[in-house]
Write a protein that holds these residues in place. Structure first.
Motif, PDB file in Angstrom:
ATOM      1  N   ILE A   1       0.832  -1.212   0.000  1.00 17.46           N
ATOM      2  CA  ILE A   1       0.000   0.000   0.000  1.00 17.46           C
ATOM      3  C   ILE A   1       0.860   1.252   0.000  1.00 17.46           C
ATOM      4  CG2 ILE A   1      -1.647   1.367   1.341  1.00 17.46           C
ATOM      5  CD1 ILE A   1      -2.851  -1.309   2.299  1.00 17.46           C
ATOM      6  N   ILE A   2       1.837   1.324   0.894  1.00 17.42           N
ATOM      7  CA  ILE A   2       2.627   2.549   1.043  1.00 17.42           C
ATOM      8  C   ILE A   2       3.552   2.769  -0.141  1.00 17.42           C
ATOM      9  CG2 ILE A   2       4.421   3.658   2.424  1.00 17.42           C
ATOM     10  CD1 ILE A   2       3.059   2.340   4.876  1.00 17.42           C
ATOM     11  N   TYR A   3       4.404   1.793  -0.414  1.00 17.33           N
ATOM     12  CA  TYR A   3       5.384   1.976  -1.489  1.00 17.33           C
ATOM     13  C   TYR A   3       4.735   1.847  -2.863  1.00 17.33           C
ATOM     14  CZ  TYR A   3       8.413   1.252   2.542  1.00 17.33           C
ATOM     15  OH  TYR A   3       9.007   1.333   3.775  1.00 17.33           O
ATOM     16  N   GLY A   4       3.724   0.989  -2.971  1.00 17.31           N
ATOM     17  CA  GLY A   4       3.025   0.822  -4.246  1.00 17.31           C
ATOM     18  C   GLY A   4       2.262   2.065  -4.660  1.00 17.31           C
ATOM     19  N   SER A   5       1.617   2.733  -3.697  1.00 17.40           N
ATOM     20  CA  SER A   5       0.890   3.958  -4.052  1.00 17.40           C
ATOM     21  C   SER A   5       1.854   5.066  -4.457  1.00 17.40           C
ATOM     22  CB  SER A   5       0.000   4.409  -2.903  1.00 17.40           C
ATOM     23  OG  SER A   5       0.770   4.820  -1.800  1.00 17.40           O
ATOM     24  N   ALA A   6       3.000   5.138  -3.815  1.00 17.70           N
ATOM     25  CA  ALA A   6       3.989   6.154  -4.199  1.00 17.70           C
ATOM     26  C   ALA A   6       4.516   5.901  -5.607  1.00 17.70           C
ATOM     27  CB  ALA A   6       5.138   6.174  -3.200  1.00 17.70           C
ATOM     28  N   MET A   7       4.790   4.642  -5.925  1.00 12.33           N
ATOM     29  CA  MET A   7       5.285   4.326  -7.269  1.00 12.33           C
ATOM     30  C   MET A   7       4.182   4.501  -8.316  1.00 12.33           C
ATOM     31  SD  MET A   7       8.147   1.336  -6.693  1.00 12.33           S
ATOM     32  CE  MET A   7       7.040   0.006  -6.690  1.00 12.33           C
ATOM     33  N   ALA A   8       2.959   4.128  -7.961  1.00 11.68           N
ATOM     34  CA  ALA A   8       1.853   4.298  -8.908  1.00 11.68           C
ATOM     35  C   ALA A   8       1.596   5.772  -9.189  1.00 11.68           C
ATOM     36  CB  ALA A   8       0.589   3.643  -8.370  1.00 11.68           C
ATOM     37  N   ALA A   9       1.701   6.608  -8.174  1.00 12.55           N
ATOM     38  CA  ALA A   9       1.506   8.048  -8.375  1.00 12.55           C
ATOM     39  C   ALA A   9       2.599   8.626  -9.268  1.00 12.55           C
ATOM     40  CB  ALA A   9       1.489   8.767  -7.037  1.00 12.55           C
ATOM     41  N   THR A  10       3.796   8.083  -9.172  1.00 14.56           N
ATOM     42  CA  THR A  10       4.886   8.544 -10.022  1.00 14.56           C
ATOM     43  C   THR A  10       4.639   8.155 -11.477  1.00 14.56           C
ATOM     44  OG1 THR A  10       6.433   8.318  -8.187  1.00 14.56           O
ATOM     45  CG2 THR A  10       7.379   8.435 -10.385  1.00 14.56           C
ATOM     46  N   VAL A  11       4.191   6.930 -11.685  1.00 14.55           N
ATOM     47  CA  VAL A  11       3.972   6.430 -13.037  1.00 14.55           C
ATOM     48  C   VAL A  11       2.691   7.008 -13.651  1.00 14.55           C
ATOM     49  CG1 VAL A  11       3.499   4.347 -14.383  1.00 14.55           C
ATOM     50  CG2 VAL A  11       5.252   4.299 -12.609  1.00 14.55           C
ATOM     51  N   LEU A  12       1.606   6.992 -12.899  1.00 14.56           N
ATOM     52  CA  LEU A  12       0.302   7.402 -13.422  1.00 14.56           C
ATOM     53  C   LEU A  12       0.038   8.901 -13.318  1.00 14.56           C
ATOM     54  CD1 LEU A  12      -1.857   4.553 -11.851  1.00 14.56           C
ATOM     55  CD2 LEU A  12      -0.898   4.651 -14.161  1.00 14.56           C
ATOM     56  N   GLY A  13       0.773   9.546 -12.471  1.00 15.65           N
ATOM     57  CA  GLY A  13       0.517  10.958 -12.217  1.00 15.65           C
ATOM     58  C   GLY A  13      -0.361  11.103 -10.984  1.00 15.65           C
ATOM     59  N   ASN A  14      -0.399  12.281 -10.454  1.00 16.66           N
ATOM     60  CA  ASN A  14      -1.130  12.524  -9.223  1.00 16.66           C
ATOM     61  C   ASN A  14      -1.912  13.828  -9.334  1.00 16.66           C
ATOM     62  OD1 ASN A  14      -1.882  12.035  -6.584  1.00 16.66           O
ATOM     63  ND2 ASN A  14      -0.020  12.875  -5.701  1.00 16.66           N
ATOM     64  N   PRO A  15      -2.795  13.951 -10.351  1.00 15.24           N
ATOM     65  CA  PRO A  15      -3.443  15.238 -10.594  1.00 15.24           C
ATOM     66  C   PRO A  15      -4.396  15.695  -9.488  1.00 15.24           C
ATOM     67  CG  PRO A  15      -4.440  13.561 -11.947  1.00 15.24           C
ATOM     68  CD  PRO A  15      -3.239  12.934 -11.284  1.00 15.24           C
TER      69      PRO A  15
END
Length: 91
Positions: free
Chosen positions: A47-61
């Motif tokens: 949850i913690i590291y995966g959400s950070a990496m997903a936000a980097t890849v997918l963007g965090n608008p």
């Protein structure tokens, strides 16, 4: 799990101060002491590291990552605070 109340306070403050990033190592130690299942640190890490990496890849608008990390940090801090206080070595 904790030898003294001070240890509990330090770990809970560390989880909150690191915004939850120290939750997986804390629960890994708890899993090694057989206080929680080994799945707990894995779930926190995903949850913690995966959400950070997903936000980097997918963007965090819409800043969804901040919300996920905040909720996870609160849950991890409460979970760390209520870990088995009557834990004895060799249990």
């Amino acid at each position: 799990m904790y030898a003294k109340t001070l240890h509990k306070v330090i770990w809970v403050v560390a989880v909150v101060a690191s915004l939850g990033l120290l939750a997986p190592p804390l629960f890994f130690v708890a899993a090694k002491k057989r206080v929680v299942s080994m799945a707990v640190p894995v779930i926190y890490a995903v949850i913690i590291y995966g959400s950070a990496m997903a936000a980097t890849v997918l963007g965090n608008p819409k800043n969804w990552e901040g919300g996920v990390l905040t909720i996870t940090m609160i849950v991890a801090a409460v979970h760390a605070a209520i870990l088995d206080t009557d834990w004895k070595p060799g249990r």
